[in-house]
Motif scaffolding. Structure first.
Motif, PDB file in Angstrom:
ATOM      1  N   GLY A  33       0.795  -1.208   0.000  1.00 59.31           N
ATOM      2  CA  GLY A  33       0.000   0.000   0.000  1.00 59.31           C
ATOM      3  C   GLY A  33       0.834   1.267   0.000  1.00 59.31           C
ATOM      4  O   GLY A  33       0.487   2.275   0.609  1.00 59.31           O
ATOM      5  N   LEU A  34       1.976   1.233  -0.710  1.00 55.97           N
ATOM      6  CA  LEU A  34       2.888   2.375  -0.742  1.00 55.97           C
ATOM      7  C   LEU A  34       2.676   3.163  -2.028  1.00 55.97           C
ATOM      8  O   LEU A  34       2.744   2.606  -3.111  1.00 55.97           O
ATOM      9  CB  LEU A  34       4.330   1.860  -0.659  1.00 55.97           C
ATOM     10  CG  LEU A  34       5.447   2.893  -0.635  1.00 55.97           C
ATOM     11  CD1 LEU A  34       5.406   3.683   0.668  1.00 55.97           C
ATOM     12  CD2 LEU A  34       6.797   2.209  -0.787  1.00 55.97           C
ATOM     13  N   LEU A  35       2.419   4.459  -1.913  1.00 52.79           N
ATOM     14  CA  LEU A  35       2.175   5.294  -3.092  1.00 52.79           C
ATOM     15  C   LEU A  35       3.444   5.391  -3.936  1.00 52.79           C
ATOM     16  O   LEU A  35       4.526   5.667  -3.430  1.00 52.79           O
ATOM     17  CB  LEU A  35       1.743   6.702  -2.666  1.00 52.79           C
ATOM     18  CG  LEU A  35       1.467   7.676  -3.829  1.00 52.79           C
ATOM     19  CD1 LEU A  35       0.217   7.276  -4.604  1.00 52.79           C
ATOM     20  CD2 LEU A  35       1.349   9.106  -3.315  1.00 52.79           C
ATOM     21  N   LEU A 242       4.084  15.453  -2.162  1.00 54.72           N
ATOM     22  CA  LEU A 242       3.985  16.445  -1.078  1.00 54.72           C
ATOM     23  C   LEU A 242       2.537  16.865  -0.869  1.00 54.72           C
ATOM     24  O   LEU A 242       2.067  16.993   0.268  1.00 54.72           O
ATOM     25  CB  LEU A 242       4.867  17.656  -1.392  1.00 54.72           C
ATOM     26  CG  LEU A 242       6.379  17.362  -1.377  1.00 54.72           C
ATOM     27  CD1 LEU A 242       7.168  18.589  -1.825  1.00 54.72           C
ATOM     28  CD2 LEU A 242       6.823  16.915   0.025  1.00 54.72           C
ATOM     29  N   ASP A 243       1.842  17.053  -1.981  1.00 54.42           N
ATOM     30  CA  ASP A 243       0.436  17.441  -1.928  1.00 54.42           C
ATOM     31  C   ASP A 243      -0.389  16.358  -1.220  1.00 54.42           C
ATOM     32  O   ASP A 243      -1.182  16.638  -0.310  1.00 54.42           O
ATOM     33  CB  ASP A 243      -0.062  17.681  -3.363  1.00 54.42           C
ATOM     34  CG  ASP A 243      -1.411  18.363  -3.394  1.00 54.42           C
ATOM     35  OD1 ASP A 243      -2.282  17.950  -2.592  1.00 54.42           O
ATOM     36  OD2 ASP A 243      -1.603  19.282  -4.221  1.00 54.42           O
ATOM     37  N   ALA A 244      -0.140  15.111  -1.624  1.00 52.14           N
ATOM     38  CA  ALA A 244      -0.877  13.997  -1.014  1.00 52.14           C
ATOM     39  C   ALA A 244      -0.550  13.886   0.471  1.00 52.14           C
ATOM     40  O   ALA A 244      -1.424  13.614   1.294  1.00 52.14           O
ATOM     41  CB  ALA A 244      -0.509  12.700  -1.737  1.00 52.14           C
ATOM     42  N   ALA A 262      -2.973   6.547   4.228  1.00 49.32           N
ATOM     43  CA  ALA A 262      -3.651   7.825   3.974  1.00 49.32           C
ATOM     44  C   ALA A 262      -3.022   8.550   2.788  1.00 49.32           C
ATOM     45  O   ALA A 262      -3.715   9.143   1.957  1.00 49.32           O
ATOM     46  CB  ALA A 262      -3.596   8.709   5.220  1.00 49.32           C
ATOM     47  N   VAL A 263      -1.697   8.467   2.692  1.00 51.35           N
ATOM     48  CA  VAL A 263      -1.003   9.084   1.567  1.00 51.35           C
ATOM     49  C   VAL A 263      -1.424   8.394   0.266  1.00 51.35           C
ATOM     50  O   VAL A 263      -1.655   9.038  -0.759  1.00 51.35           O
ATOM     51  CB  VAL A 263       0.531   9.017   1.764  1.00 51.35           C
ATOM     52  CG1 VAL A 263       1.261   9.415   0.479  1.00 51.35           C
ATOM     53  CG2 VAL A 263       0.948   9.914   2.910  1.00 51.35           C
ATOM     54  N   ARG A 264      -1.508   7.053   0.305  1.00 49.40           N
ATOM     55  CA  ARG A 264      -1.897   6.316  -0.887  1.00 49.40           C
ATOM     56  C   ARG A 264      -3.289   6.736  -1.354  1.00 49.40           C
ATOM     57  O   ARG A 264      -3.516   7.019  -2.534  1.00 49.40           O
ATOM     58  CB  ARG A 264      -1.876   4.801  -0.616  1.00 49.40           C
ATOM     59  CG  ARG A 264      -2.133   3.976  -1.863  1.00 49.40           C
ATOM     60  CD  ARG A 264      -2.486   2.541  -1.545  1.00 49.40           C
ATOM     61  NE  ARG A 264      -3.743   2.399  -0.829  1.00 49.40           N
ATOM     62  CZ  ARG A 264      -4.942   2.507  -1.393  1.00 49.40           C
ATOM     63  NH1 ARG A 264      -5.060   2.774  -2.680  1.00 49.40           N
ATOM     64  NH2 ARG A 264      -6.041   2.382  -0.672  1.00 49.40           N
ATOM     65  N   GLY A 267      -3.206  10.264  -2.653  1.00 48.89           N
ATOM     66  CA  GLY A 267      -2.459  10.349  -3.908  1.00 48.89           C
ATOM     67  C   GLY A 267      -3.256   9.842  -5.090  1.00 48.89           C
ATOM     68  O   GLY A 267      -3.178  10.395  -6.186  1.00 48.89           O
ATOM     69  N   THR A 268      -3.996   8.743  -4.882  1.00 49.10           N
ATOM     70  CA  THR A 268      -4.707   8.129  -6.000  1.00 49.10           C
ATOM     71  C   THR A 268      -6.144   8.618  -6.121  1.00 49.10           C
ATOM     72  O   THR A 268      -6.909   8.072  -6.912  1.00 49.10           O
ATOM     73  CB  THR A 268      -4.705   6.589  -5.847  1.00 49.10           C
ATOM     74  OG1 THR A 268      -5.316   6.292  -4.583  1.00 49.10           O
ATOM     75  CG2 THR A 268      -3.307   6.016  -5.890  1.00 49.10           C
ATOM     76  N   ASP A 269      -6.491   9.626  -5.364  1.00 45.68           N
ATOM     77  CA  ASP A 269      -7.855  10.168  -5.395  1.00 45.68           C
ATOM     78  C   ASP A 269      -8.186  10.673  -6.803  1.00 45.68           C
ATOM     79  O   ASP A 269      -7.573  11.616  -7.304  1.00 45.68           O
ATOM     80  CB  ASP A 269      -7.935  11.313  -4.373  1.00 45.68           C
ATOM     81  CG  ASP A 269      -9.343  11.893  -4.285  1.00 45.68           C
ATOM     82  OD1 ASP A 269     -10.196  11.494  -5.131  1.00 45.68           O
ATOM     83  OD2 ASP A 269      -9.576  12.715  -3.389  1.00 45.68           O
ATOM     84  N   THR A 270      -9.155  10.009  -7.448  1.00 44.94           N
ATOM     85  CA  THR A 270      -9.433  10.336  -8.854  1.00 44.94           C
ATOM     86  C   THR A 270     -10.189  11.647  -9.006  1.00 44.94           C
ATOM     87  O   THR A 270     -10.315  12.165 -10.117  1.00 44.94           O
ATOM     88  CB  THR A 270     -10.264   9.222  -9.524  1.00 44.94           C
ATOM     89  OG1 THR A 270     -11.440   9.029  -8.740  1.00 44.94           O
ATOM     90  CG2 THR A 270      -9.471   7.934  -9.616  1.00 44.94           C
TER      91      THR A 270
END
Lengths: 321, 255, 356
Positions: A33-35, A242-244, A262-264, A267-270
């Motif tokens: 689960g690592l971005l 950084l944004d994520a 949470a970062v993942r 980060g992947t929020d469409t």
């Protein structure tokens, strides 16, 4: 990668550069689960289709700021037909995943636009005698050559051989040959040298963006070398991470594992639109960017103190067909 | 083998000319790995002699020749040729010193012509001195002249033997080592070969001859040594050895 | 073939040379004609267009074949004399290509196409004179330092060692030159061509072929006519017997490695001229193909290695001409397998008298 996922201090990864490496890394980072944000992976099968699904056992963790080869190859085809006005092409790929994949997508688009593919040949990177291959190519009288592959798998050797047999037509290749100026060690332009006068290459992202000059200057100041290829995209990935991270922090994760997740998710929020150096970008469920821009470069022999460099020509935006 | 003549009692007769004989082996012990093939061989050959070495298979005859020509080196003991210790000298240098060796099994170069084989024999010689030697060998062995452009491997056994001897002669040896020159040849050819050996000797070449055909060998030799399991068990003038009871029984096929 | 064993067919070297030349010319012309037919039969060319192309490709095949042949000689000669498959030989070729590149680039400063003919000749000769002895002596040094101590070891030991030497040489090149292609100045002008039969035949191709042929004829003359050449063949056939002739086996083996290195260096020079690049792993593939050529021709046989080299060149060229480049390596090894299956000694193995 196994080492990185095992260390809870890592909350995201920028990279890798190479699609082949990504193929090996994604299953590991996905399970953890690592971005992961790649600045330069363009292989279509990393994000789209069954091959991409097979890499993942958990929700998506991989995004990239460049578009994929399904866009990059066809962009070159469009450029050859509409701008260079060449209606026939000889295609040669290096038989590898990236090279063959992009050559195939190029071929499909070239045909779709009414062009003639005189031959789609393939030569593995271990090929010795490219002169014979180019002799055969010349006999087919193509108006242009498209190479699917990278410099190390034969790009410059093919250009040299084509020149040797007198096949003097535009030589177009993907980002794999857009690897620095004539002054860069191992680069296409360094090796192909004078015969590159008719060469074109593509990058799977915008070749220019607001503030690019300042970016290039800062980059040179910081690292002492020219910002080449996907340098801007590398920075974009850092911005994404950084944004994520900033958005993830707002959810107050209780430990490092929760922070990583949470970062993942962030980060992947469409639905989220990033504002990056390369422009405003969203990522789809596969992790592909909404920016479908491919830049076209030609050869400028005067650049890089006379050693020659790629010169940004134009960009093809598949989103605005 | 009840009463072999002690070798030491006879060696004195070998010294024909002033000083030491041409070739002297003292207490030579040669090994093949762990196998102790020569167990203290004493032997000498004087200039101008034909000396023969007889004995059963595995007695150490071929090993003795190889030790002399430098293909093998003794672990203990010395080989002296013309007064110099050559125990450690490699074969290719001994040729230059004057030892010619026609080895067991002929060992001709089968993918070279007869002429090339002879030229190989003259490898150590100056080019201008070669033609007369070539002429001499061709005269000794007219068959070689006829077949000079034929590949060595296509020759008959007898012709190969002639080639092997001729090739060894091309180095202009003062001492010629011959290993089983009659092996596998028809009786007529055997006669021819022995006649030629005698002729070579009469032209001034010293000969050390290893033979299983002991009767023939003894008939042309001046002196003889009998080897048994790596030791000299009998030595003396060829006539004496031929008349020795045990030798007659063991090697000359008499009861 | 049985005739070779009979006295009647004893090779008068000259008539044998003429016979071989005739066979070679016939084979080359046959290749060209077959390619011509295939090009308009399968390749979609017109009859008229296919001819110059077939001619051009035949010249290409001769030129790459000549390079393979030069390398293959080093494999076959070393195998002939000490029965060692010298896996490092391809890397000797690679170092030759690098050294020639360094020499030429050092003088011309990476400029291509030297059109001043005397200067070009001086440069090419200079590159040969510079590269051949260095690479030759390097090969001799490797034999002396590494293979000689293992001369009487079980055969697997020197074989594995040769693989190790190959890796070492590759890594030396990798460390010094890096992992990418290195540009090799193509000082021989590529636009020098002669129009023949509608084709533009590159003079570089002819130069490569002629240079290789000259070197191979010189080798043939050396091996068959000179005292040392004879000694080399004798040592290859029977080391002990040749020692009894006064031949120093060590010296002869050194000489063999020297010649192998010298020929590989020449191959390295022309490689750079033709393809314009060198790379640290160049020796692996070229070496593999040249080794295949040696086996194909009959390992240990000099003429066989040359024939094998050209056959590999023709196979590769045929595949490239018809657009099947990706299958060329596959084809090479299929043919190798077939030859070994039906004629394990290779094409000329042990039939002729010029093994060395």
């Amino acid at each position: 990668m196994t080492k990185i996922v095992g260390d809870p201090n890592y909350i995201a990864v920028v990279g890798p550069v190479n699609s082949g490496v990504a193929k090996a890394q994604i299953p590991i980072s996905n399970a953890a689960g690592l971005l992961q944000c790649s600045p330069s992976n363009t292989n279509t099968a990393l994000t789209v289709g069954d091959a991409a699904k097979a890499l993942r056992t958990k929700p998506n963790n991989y995004i990239r700021v460049v578009t994929n080869d399904a866009i990059q190859g066809p962009a070159a085809a469009a450029y050859i037909i509409t701008v260079l006005k060449k209606t026939s092409v000889y295609i040669i790929d290096d038989t590898e995943t990236f090279g063959k994949g992009i050559a195939d997508s190029f071929e499909a688009e070239f045909k779709k636009r009414g062009g003639t593919v005189v031959k789609h040949d393939a030569a593995p990177k271990t090929t010795q005698d490219y002169v014979s291959i180019m002799t055969a190519a010349k006999a087919l009288n193509p108006q242009s050559i498209y190479f699917g592959g990278v410099t190390a798998s034969g790009g410059a050797r093919i250009a040299l051989a084509a020149a040797q047999v007198g096949l003097d037509v535009p030589f177009v290749g993907p980002d794999g040959i857009n690897d620095g100026s004539g002054d860069t060690k191992d680069s296409f332009l360094n090796l192909a040298n004078k015969v590159a006068k008719n060469a074109y290459s593509t990058l799977a992202g915008p070749g220019t963006f607001e503030g690019k000059d300042k970016f290039d200057a800062d980059y040179k100041k910081e690292y002492g070398i020219d910002a080449t290829g996907y340098a801007g995209q590398g920075y974009a990935c850092t911005q994404v991470v950084l944004d994520a991270l900033a958005r993830a922090a707002k959810t107050n994760p209780k430990d490092s594992a929760a922070l990583r997740e949470a970062v993942r998710v962030a980060g992947t929020d469409t639905t989220y639109e990033y504002t990056l150096d390369v422009g405003k970008v969203k990522f789809d469920a596969n992790g592909d960017t909404s920016q479908l821009i491919v830049s076209i470069y030609s050869f400028d022999p005067a650049a890089a103190k006379g050693k020659g460099d790629w010169k940004y020509e134009t960009q093809v935006d598949a989103a605005q067909k | 083998m009840t009463a072999p003549i002690a070798a030491s009692t006879i060696t004195g007769t070998a010294a024909s000319v002033a000083g030491e004989p041409m070739l002297v082996l003292e207490e030579v012990n040669t090994y093949y790995g762990q196998i102790h093939a020569l167990q203290g061989v004493d032997l000498s050959v004087a200039e101008g002699e034909i000396v023969t070495l007889i004995g059963a298979n595995g007695a150490g005859k071929t090993t003795t020749l190889k030790t002399i020509s430098g293909l093998l080196h003794p672990r203990h003991g010395t080989v002296r040729f013309e007064g110099t210790d050559v125990s450690r000298t490699p074969a290719h240098l001994l040729v230059r010193r004057g030892i010619g060796h026609a080895p067991e099994g002929r060992r001709i170069f089968s993918r070279m012509s007869v002429l090339e084989n002879l030229m190989m024999g003259a490898f150590t010689r100056e080019t201008p001195t070669i033609p007369p030697d070539l002429e001499r060998v061709m005269t000794l062995f007219p068959r070689l002249r006829e077949r000079s452009h034929q590949l060595g491997g296509t020759l008959s056994g007898g012709e190969q033997q002639m080639l092997a001897i001729g090739r060894a002669l091309m180095s202009h040896p003062r001492l010629l080592l011959l290993d089983e020159p009659s092996l596998g040849l028809s009786p007529i050819l055997v006669q021819q070969i022995f006649a030629i050996i005698r002729e070579i000797n009469s032209q001034g070449t010293t000969v050390l001859l290893v033979e299983q055909n002991a009767l023939q060998a003894l008939s042309i030799a001046h002196r003889a040594y009998v080897l048994q399991t790596g030791r000299v068990v009998l030595a003396g003038p060829a006539k004496d050895v031929m008349s020795n009871e045990t030798v007659r029984k063991a090697y000359l096929g008499e009861d | 073939m049985t005739a070779i064993a009979s006295p009647a067919a004893q090779p008068n070297p000259l008539s044998r040379g003429i016979r071989m030349t005739v066979i070679a010319v016939v084979a080359v012309v046959a290749y060209m004609l077959i390619l011509w037919v295939l090009l308009f039969g399968l390749g979609g060319r017109t009859v008229a267009n296919a001819f110059p192309e077939a001619l051009q490709q035949t010249v290409n095949a001769l030129s790459i074949g000549a390079i393979y042949a030069l390398i293959a000689l080093g494999y076959t000669m070393v195998y002939g004399i000490i029965e060692l498959i010298n896996f490092a030989h391809g890397d000797i070729f690679m170092l030759g290509a690098f050294l020639a590149t360094v020499f030429i680039a050092g003088i011309t400063g990476n400029n291509d196409a030297v059109t001043n003919i005397p200067l070009l000749i001086v440069l090419l000769l200079g590159a040969l004179v510079f590269t051949m002895p260095i690479i030759g002596l390097l090969n001799v040094g490797i034999e002396r330092a590494v293979y000689r101590p293992l001369r009487h070891a079980p055969r697997l030991a020197p074989l594995i060692t040769a693989v190790g030497v190959s890796f070492i040489l590759q890594n030396v090149a990798l460390t010094i030159a890096g992992s990418g292609d290195r540009k090799s100045p193509q000082i021989f002008p590529l636009d020098w061509t002669i129009p023949i039969g509608g084709a533009q035949v590159s003079i570089l191709s002819i130069f490569i072929f002629v240079l290789a042929m000259l070197l191979m004829l010189a080798l043939q003359a050396f091996v068959s006519r000179t005292r040392l050449g004879r000694a080399m063949r004798a040592t290859a056939q029977d080391q002990e017997a040749s020692a009894l002739m006064g031949v120093d086996a060590n010296q002869t083996i050194s000489l063999t490695f020297l010649i192998g290195g010298v020929l590989a260096a020449a191959a390295g020079l022309v490689w750079g001229l033709r393809f314009g690049f060198v790379r640290f792993d160049l020796g692996f593939n070229s070496g593999l193909k040249a080794f295949t050529a040696a086996v194909l021709g009959g390992i240990g046989n000099i003429t066989g290695a040359v024939i094998g080299g050209f056959i590999i060149g023709f196979i590769e060229n045929g595949a490239a001409s018809l657009g099947y480049s990706r299958w060329s390596e596959f084809l090479v090894f299929v043919i190798l397998t077939l030859v070994l299956l039906f004629k394990p000694t290779g094409i000329l193995g042990q039939l002729t008298g010029d093994r060395a």
